[in-house]
Write a protein that holds these residues in place. Sequence first.
Motif, short mmCIF file in Angstrom:
data_model
loop_
_atom_site.label_atom_id
_atom_site.label_comp_id
_atom_site.label_asym_id
_atom_site.label_seq_id
_atom_site.Cartn_x
_atom_site.Cartn_y
_atom_site.Cartn_z
N UNK A 89 -6.61 -0.32 -5.39
CA UNK A 89 -5.47 -1.23 -5.41
C UNK A 89 -5.30 -1.90 -4.05
N UNK A 90 -5.50 -1.14 -2.99
CA UNK A 90 -5.39 -1.71 -1.65
C UNK A 90 -6.47 -2.75 -1.40
N UNK B 3 3.15 6.34 -5.46
CA UNK B 3 2.84 6.52 -6.88
C UNK B 3 1.71 7.51 -7.13
N UNK B 4 0.71 7.52 -6.24
CA UNK B 4 -0.47 8.35 -6.46
C UNK B 4 -0.38 9.63 -5.63
N UNK B 5 -0.70 10.77 -6.23
CA UNK B 5 -0.63 12.03 -5.48
C UNK B 5 -1.75 12.18 -4.44
N UNK B 6 -2.87 11.50 -4.65
CA UNK B 6 -4.01 11.60 -3.73
C UNK B 6 -4.22 10.21 -3.12
N UNK C 227 0.85 -1.20 0.00
CA UNK C 227 0.00 0.00 0.00
C UNK C 227 0.88 1.25 0.00
N UNK C 228 1.95 1.20 0.78
CA UNK C 228 2.87 2.35 0.82
C UNK C 228 3.45 2.65 -0.56
N UNK C 229 3.72 1.61 -1.33
CA UNK C 229 4.22 1.83 -2.70
C UNK C 229 3.15 2.50 -3.56
#
Length: 160
Positions: A30-31, A20-23, A14-16
């Motif tokens: 994905x999570x 990658x995502x700004x928001x 999830x941290x990855x």
Amino acid sequence: MEYVYLTQDIKERIDKYLERFPVKEQAVIQSLHLIYSKYRDITLEHMQELSDYLQVPLAHIEGIVSFYDMFRVKRNARHHIRVCKNLPCHIMGCKKLLELFEKLTGEKANEESKNGRFYIETVECIGSCSVAPAFMIDDDLYDGTKINEGKLNEILSKYT
């Protein structure tokens, strides 16, 4: 909050996504896929932990889970069968396919599993009109164009 369902591996992945995502809300789907892959269902407890971890309102996550039929909320079977009932699949015989699934598994579509092996769900679209009537078992997509009872029984036997 101490996390029971968000394992270290899931949190690292999830941290990855968060990098990658700004928001952070963009990492929710994905999570949820990570959680669904591990637990085969999305429960309220899963959503609460994800909400806390991402600092995203629980209602936002619940809205996503209830909107997308790829996420199953209740745990009632080891394997999730999704039979598409959208127009192309309807024309190509999804009703007959569904009856075959019910006959071979002893389960009724969209009802809680009796034996815990299969849960059959009719869904609006799985995006595979070229193999209509399309169906999925867990993450595996199948071509329903040439399915007969013998072939379907063979496929189902792979899922114990």
